[in-house]
Design an enzyme around this catalytic site. Sequence first.
Site, PDB file in Angstrom:
ATOM      1  N   SER A  11       0.845  -1.192   0.000  1.00  0.00           N
ATOM      2  CA  SER A  11       0.000   0.000   0.000  1.00  0.00           C
ATOM      3  C   SER A  11       0.878   1.240   0.000  1.00  0.00           C
ATOM      4  O   SER A  11       2.098   1.148   0.101  1.00  0.00           O
ATOM      5  CB  SER A  11      -0.905   0.013   1.227  1.00  0.00           C
ATOM      6  OG  SER A  11      -0.150   0.412   2.350  1.00  0.00           O
ATOM      7  N   LYS A  12       0.249   2.364  -0.104  1.00  0.00           N
ATOM      8  CA  LYS A  12       0.960   3.624  -0.187  1.00  0.00           C
ATOM      9  C   LYS A  12       1.903   3.843   0.999  1.00  0.00           C
ATOM     10  O   LYS A  12       2.927   4.511   0.867  1.00  0.00           O
ATOM     11  CB  LYS A  12      -0.048   4.767  -0.273  1.00  0.00           C
ATOM     12  CG  LYS A  12       0.355   5.692  -1.360  1.00  0.00           C
ATOM     13  CD  LYS A  12      -0.580   6.661  -1.891  1.00  0.00           C
ATOM     14  CE  LYS A  12       0.138   7.818  -2.548  1.00  0.00           C
ATOM     15  NZ  LYS A  12       1.367   7.567  -3.236  1.00  0.00           N
TER      16      LYS A  12
END
Length: 493
Positions: free
Chosen positions: A263-264
């Site tokens: 994820s980011k």
Amino acid sequence: MRTRFPPSPTGFLHVGSLRTALMNHLLSKQTKGSFLMRIEDTDRERLVPGAVENMLKGLAWAGIIPDEGVMLDKNGEVIQKGTHGPYFQSERLDLYRKYADELVAKGHAYHCFCTPERLAEMRKDQEARKQAPMYDRLCLKLSKAEVEAKLGSGDATVSERHVIRMKVPHEKTITFNDDIRGDMRFQGHTVDDQVLLKGDGFPTYHLAHVVDDHLMETDLVIRGEEWLSSLPKHLLLFEWLGWTPPRYAHVPLLLSKDRKKLSKRDGDVAVEEYITKGYLPEVMVNFLALLGWNPGTTQELFTMEELIEQFSLERVQKAGAIFDPEKLDWLQGQWMRKIPVKEFAARILPTVAEKFPAANSDHDFTKKAALIQERITFFHEAPEMLKWFYEEPHVSVELLANEKQKVTAAQLPEIFDALTKILTDVSEKEWTAEGIKTAVMGNLGSFKQGQLLWPLRAALTGLPYSPGAFEVAEALGREKAMERLKAAVAIIS
Ligand code: GLU
């Protein structure tokens, strides 16, 4: 083989999407087939302007150009090309409605008039009872007359709200052989009565995918593992519409180093960020291909051509693939070294010359480029790595002394005395990296190698990291090198 990449234009091009696009591209090229790009823009609330251009640019950067569907023309405009279009799902609504109606007529789907509030209530209830969230089939109990009355009531609020759901046979076992996962088996009673057509007249992914991949003659669907649980729905739709499903290959998720879904928070997930940072497209392609796939040999560097030749779904693992930024940087370094030195010099010259215009008239620029090519990771590091040649270095006692190299500040006068003596004796003719090396190494006296080389290199470059002392001395030339040596002596005395 016809493969496809059907992104939803809801944001940037994700590294995981580029990976599935790449695999689809590789297999279409391997089989001399075609690769099609379709835009799945049925979720109207999540549309992001410019997303299609961004995705096409990202693909083109990586060397993936669709053969058919949505592509960029010479002017960078988005166009649709091919005989199976339109390739924007929003332009195919009549088709999806037609098949949804057909499914209703055949008894495989039904109208549902439940309000979002009721559905939310139902879900809350199921959650409280620890049941899987599934539609409770309230509207399946409606008689034909009731349904018709509701549909034809002319009451816009009611008819606008209705959706079409598939009627999953609970007693059925659905089996399939996935190209990566192998034999799969799903029990009908675990599958939700999926909405096929939404209240706004747009299809859901499930219906649109099945209709499009049939009409667009897709042979193989390579997509992310997150779609695996939807596979039984898709298989049922193919069966009910009387179509043969394509082959499916569900590729493993990308995981961060702590084995969580990438994820980011784990760094950049947008391809664009990697482009901006200066990663080579060859590196990204090489890196992404190795995420979940292994060639079965020790080869680690692959060109697109080699991947087209060697890639196979049999060698794609089922387990999640770890996205390791260190491996990416390592590959970047490897690919930087592979660039022919002349080409490398040509690529860094503009950035170096922007900071140091003298580089433009430097006849030996290629030689200097060669000195940093061994160490560089990104092109944009070049000016910093070569600045020692074009500007006077900032030298300090702190830099010249170095604990690791066993050089104390107190020793510096003695060290520079020795260096000056040795180098004064090296003639202009002998002033090459080799010649200087012979002179220094032959006259170390009581010093250890590093005790002379570190201060020499630091005095010449003003940098803690740079090409080696001998190469730097040669590149600077005798006169300039001796001047810098003198300047360092002035600083320490
Ligand atoms: N629109 C879907 C997505 O972006 C496509 C999945 C597929 O490859 O079928 O996830």
